[in-house]
Write an enzyme that holds these catalytic residues in place. Sequence first.
Site, PDB file in Angstrom:
ATOM      1  N   CYS A 166       0.828  -1.203   0.000  1.00  0.00           N
ATOM      2  CA  CYS A 166       0.000   0.000   0.000  1.00  0.00           C
ATOM      3  C   CYS A 166       0.866   1.257   0.000  1.00  0.00           C
ATOM      4  O   CYS A 166       2.005   1.257   0.473  1.00  0.00           O
ATOM      5  CB  CYS A 166      -0.926   0.005   1.207  1.00  0.00           C
ATOM      6  SG  CYS A 166      -2.278   1.196   1.055  1.00  0.00           S
ATOM      7  N   ASP A 185      -6.526  -3.617  11.284  1.00  0.00           N
ATOM      8  CA  ASP A 185      -5.361  -2.744  11.437  1.00  0.00           C
ATOM      9  C   ASP A 185      -5.215  -2.334  12.894  1.00  0.00           C
ATOM     10  O   ASP A 185      -6.133  -2.512  13.703  1.00  0.00           O
ATOM     11  CB  ASP A 185      -5.557  -1.497  10.555  1.00  0.00           C
ATOM     12  CG  ASP A 185      -4.262  -0.758  10.247  1.00  0.00           C
ATOM     13  OD1 ASP A 185      -3.191  -1.182  10.733  1.00  0.00           O
ATOM     14  OD2 ASP A 185      -4.333   0.249   9.519  1.00  0.00           O
TER      15      ASP A 185
END
Length: 216
Positions: A10, A133
Amino acid sequence: MPSDIRVKICGLTAAEHVAAAVDAGAAYLGFVFFPKSPRNVTVETAAALASRVPAGIAKVGLVVNPTDADLDRLLAAVPLDMLQLHGSETPERVAAIRAATGLPVMKAVGIANAEDLAKIDLYSDVADQILVDAKPPKNADLPGGNGLSFDWRLLAGRRYWRKPWMLAGGLTPRNVAEAVRMTGAAQVDVSSGVESAPGVKDAERIRAFLAALDAG
């Protein structure tokens, strides 16, 4: 360690790092559309980078509390395959975005303690995937990409939710194999863990991250 762990790199901002992620075997490439992030890219840059991604690798757009107009502008310019919602979007907003755009949606859920796990079930009703996360620190400028991990033991024995999920938060080439062993994750996401400086990806670290899963 099974070599079929799916990896998302990412926060890509440069063509050479897109190429490194593709060559290393990433399944997802993420582009950040959030001005406060050091990994933020314009739609023009993202469109150019997306054109370099081979078919079969998912192009993911990370957005934070986007308006409908934001999404219209983004999707008119960048051929994304998935949206990653990384803000405070409600389940109703997630469902609305998914319906309006016609794209699969991954919702990020921040975890700090066992009570936060309930949100995974909540968003599993409306999202196609869940990004598990680390919860950002209070008053943090960034909702993710802070290089922080959470206690992976919270996920031990809880490998199966109704939707596919991806582990994120503080992963590096050194710890990703252990994280997968502890959590049973079939997918992992990395951003700052393969950087030489905030927002600057490192091709060798990208290769090392993927190699660590093959070797683990």
